[in-house]
Design a protein around this motif. Sequence first.
Motif, PDB file in Angstrom:
ATOM      1  N   VAL A 111       9.995  -0.982  -3.794  1.00  0.00           N
ATOM      2  CA  VAL A 111       9.067  -2.079  -4.049  1.00  0.00           C
ATOM      3  C   VAL A 111       9.726  -3.137  -4.924  1.00  0.00           C
ATOM      4  N   LYS A 112      10.406  -2.712  -5.975  1.00  0.00           N
ATOM      5  CA  LYS A 112      11.060  -3.671  -6.875  1.00  0.00           C
ATOM      6  C   LYS A 112      12.160  -4.447  -6.148  1.00  0.00           C
ATOM      7  N   ASP A 113      12.919  -3.759  -5.300  1.00  0.00           N
ATOM      8  CA  ASP A 113      13.961  -4.451  -4.538  1.00  0.00           C
ATOM      9  C   ASP A 113      13.353  -5.490  -3.613  1.00  0.00           C
ATOM     10  N   LEU A 114      12.223  -5.151  -3.015  1.00  0.00           N
ATOM     11  CA  LEU A 114      11.556  -6.100  -2.125  1.00  0.00           C
ATOM     12  C   LEU A 114      11.012  -7.289  -2.907  1.00  0.00           C
ATOM     13  N   LEU A 115      10.429  -7.026  -4.067  1.00  0.00           N
ATOM     14  CA  LEU A 115       9.870  -8.116  -4.867  1.00  0.00           C
ATOM     15  C   LEU A 115      10.949  -9.092  -5.318  1.00  0.00           C
ATOM     16  N   LYS A 116      12.136  -8.595  -5.541  1.00  0.00           N
ATOM     17  CA  LYS A 116      13.239  -9.471  -5.963  1.00  0.00           C
ATOM     18  C   LYS A 116      13.620 -10.452  -4.859  1.00  0.00           C
ATOM     19  N   VAL A 155       0.870  -1.177   0.000  1.00  0.00           N
ATOM     20  CA  VAL A 155       0.000   0.000   0.000  1.00  0.00           C
ATOM     21  C   VAL A 155       0.908   1.228   0.000  1.00  0.00           C
ATOM     22  N   LEU A 156       0.881   2.000  -1.094  1.00  0.00           N
ATOM     23  CA  LEU A 156       1.854   3.069  -1.299  1.00  0.00           C
ATOM     24  C   LEU A 156       1.186   4.438  -1.312  1.00  0.00           C
ATOM     25  N   ASP A 157       1.661   5.310  -0.473  1.00  0.00           N
ATOM     26  CA  ASP A 157       1.202   6.692  -0.405  1.00  0.00           C
ATOM     27  C   ASP A 157       1.777   7.475  -1.593  1.00  0.00           C
ATOM     28  N   SER A 158       0.899   8.084  -2.393  1.00  0.00           N
ATOM     29  CA  SER A 158       1.389   8.911  -3.501  1.00  0.00           C
ATOM     30  C   SER A 158       0.884  10.345  -3.383  1.00  0.00           C
ATOM     31  N   SER A 159       0.680  10.785  -2.148  1.00  0.00           N
ATOM     32  CA  SER A 159       0.151  12.133  -1.919  1.00  0.00           C
ATOM     33  C   SER A 159       1.149  13.198  -2.396  1.00  0.00           C
ATOM     34  N   THR A 160       0.685  14.427  -2.445  1.00  0.00           N
ATOM     35  CA  THR A 160       1.478  15.521  -3.002  1.00  0.00           C
ATOM     36  C   THR A 160       2.816  15.688  -2.301  1.00  0.00           C
ATOM     37  N   SER A 161       2.834  15.485  -0.989  1.00  0.00           N
ATOM     38  CA  SER A 161       4.067  15.666  -0.235  1.00  0.00           C
ATOM     39  C   SER A 161       5.153  14.676  -0.621  1.00  0.00           C
ATOM     40  N   GLU A 187       9.261   7.669  -7.385  1.00  0.00           N
ATOM     41  CA  GLU A 187      10.110   6.744  -8.140  1.00  0.00           C
ATOM     42  C   GLU A 187      11.036   5.975  -7.203  1.00  0.00           C
ATOM     43  N   LYS A 188      11.519   6.619  -6.150  1.00  0.00           N
ATOM     44  CA  LYS A 188      12.360   5.932  -5.163  1.00  0.00           C
ATOM     45  C   LYS A 188      11.543   4.896  -4.400  1.00  0.00           C
ATOM     46  N   MET A 189      10.282   5.222  -4.134  1.00  0.00           N
ATOM     47  CA  MET A 189       9.404   4.267  -3.479  1.00  0.00           C
ATOM     48  C   MET A 189       9.177   3.049  -4.363  1.00  0.00           C
ATOM     49  N   ASP A 193      15.660   8.287   0.339  1.00  0.00           N
ATOM     50  CA  ASP A 193      16.907   7.602   0.016  1.00  0.00           C
ATOM     51  C   ASP A 193      17.193   6.471   0.992  1.00  0.00           C
ATOM     52  N   GLU A 194      16.701   6.620   2.218  1.00  0.00           N
ATOM     53  CA  GLU A 194      16.955   5.600   3.239  1.00  0.00           C
ATOM     54  C   GLU A 194      16.111   4.349   3.052  1.00  0.00           C
ATOM     55  N   LEU A 195      15.195   4.367   2.080  1.00  0.00           N
ATOM     56  CA  LEU A 195      14.445   3.151   1.782  1.00  0.00           C
ATOM     57  C   LEU A 195      15.358   2.069   1.210  1.00  0.00           C
ATOM     58  N   GLN A 196      16.451   2.510   0.584  1.00  0.00           N
ATOM     59  CA  GLN A 196      17.367   1.545  -0.018  1.00  0.00           C
ATOM     60  C   GLN A 196      17.944   0.634   1.054  1.00  0.00           C
ATOM     61  N   GLY A 197      17.775  -0.642   0.901  1.00  0.00           N
ATOM     62  CA  GLY A 197      18.258  -1.617   1.864  1.00  0.00           C
ATOM     63  C   GLY A 197      17.253  -1.998   2.935  1.00  0.00           C
ATOM     64  N   LEU A 198      16.169  -1.227   3.045  1.00  0.00           N
ATOM     65  CA  LEU A 198      15.190  -1.515   4.090  1.00  0.00           C
ATOM     66  C   LEU A 198      14.470  -2.841   3.845  1.00  0.00           C
ATOM     67  N   GLU A 199      14.367  -3.223   2.574  1.00  0.00           N
ATOM     68  CA  GLU A 199      13.675  -4.490   2.276  1.00  0.00           C
ATOM     69  C   GLU A 199      14.376  -5.660   2.957  1.00  0.00           C
TER      70      GLU A 199
END
Length: 199
Positions: free
Chosen positions: A37-42, A18-24, A31-33, A180-186
Amino acid sequence: MCMSAPKCGLTETDLVMVLDSSTSVTAQNFEKMKQFVKDLLKEADVDRGSTQVGIVTYSTAVYIQFHLNKYHSLSAMLRAVDEIPYRYGSTNTADSLKVLRSQMFTSHNGDRPNVRNVAIIVTDGVSNINGRRTVPEAEMVRSSGIYVYAIGIGLADETELRELPSHPVSENTYTVQDFDELQGLEQKIFTSACLGGIY
């Protein structure tokens, strides 16, 4: 860390993002989000059919990108993620939770019996539409047997975020300062799952 798919907590799982795409969020950060998602799916066992994945995005409205039974190959799923549009607006977390519970996890849309249901919610804000319904909707999601992880990005107030995930809240809530900190969180999420968090 989960080194082999058959031993991983997300094997035999129906997973909805479930991904938030609000204006903020902004288009650049969305795109980073999507890359997260793609990193997690892998990491998931998609090609062998153990893990099914659906995706919902939301801002003012809620948009079902694809259901659990739509894609059965990782390559097709990754292409579909690339094509998810950024639809900005307000933050209607309550309705995203309602759609998660009432539409995503149904047998018609691919939810399998006797397979664990997991949701990962990614948001950068607090509800500003239907805010009073957000926590009750989260409670109904969990009561329906869906195991919930919540990821908050750059939140000054984490009160609502910590009402979303399954218990223990401290183990199922992740906070980062920026996209940017999402990288590696998966990897952290899969480590949690593989250690038995959702068995």
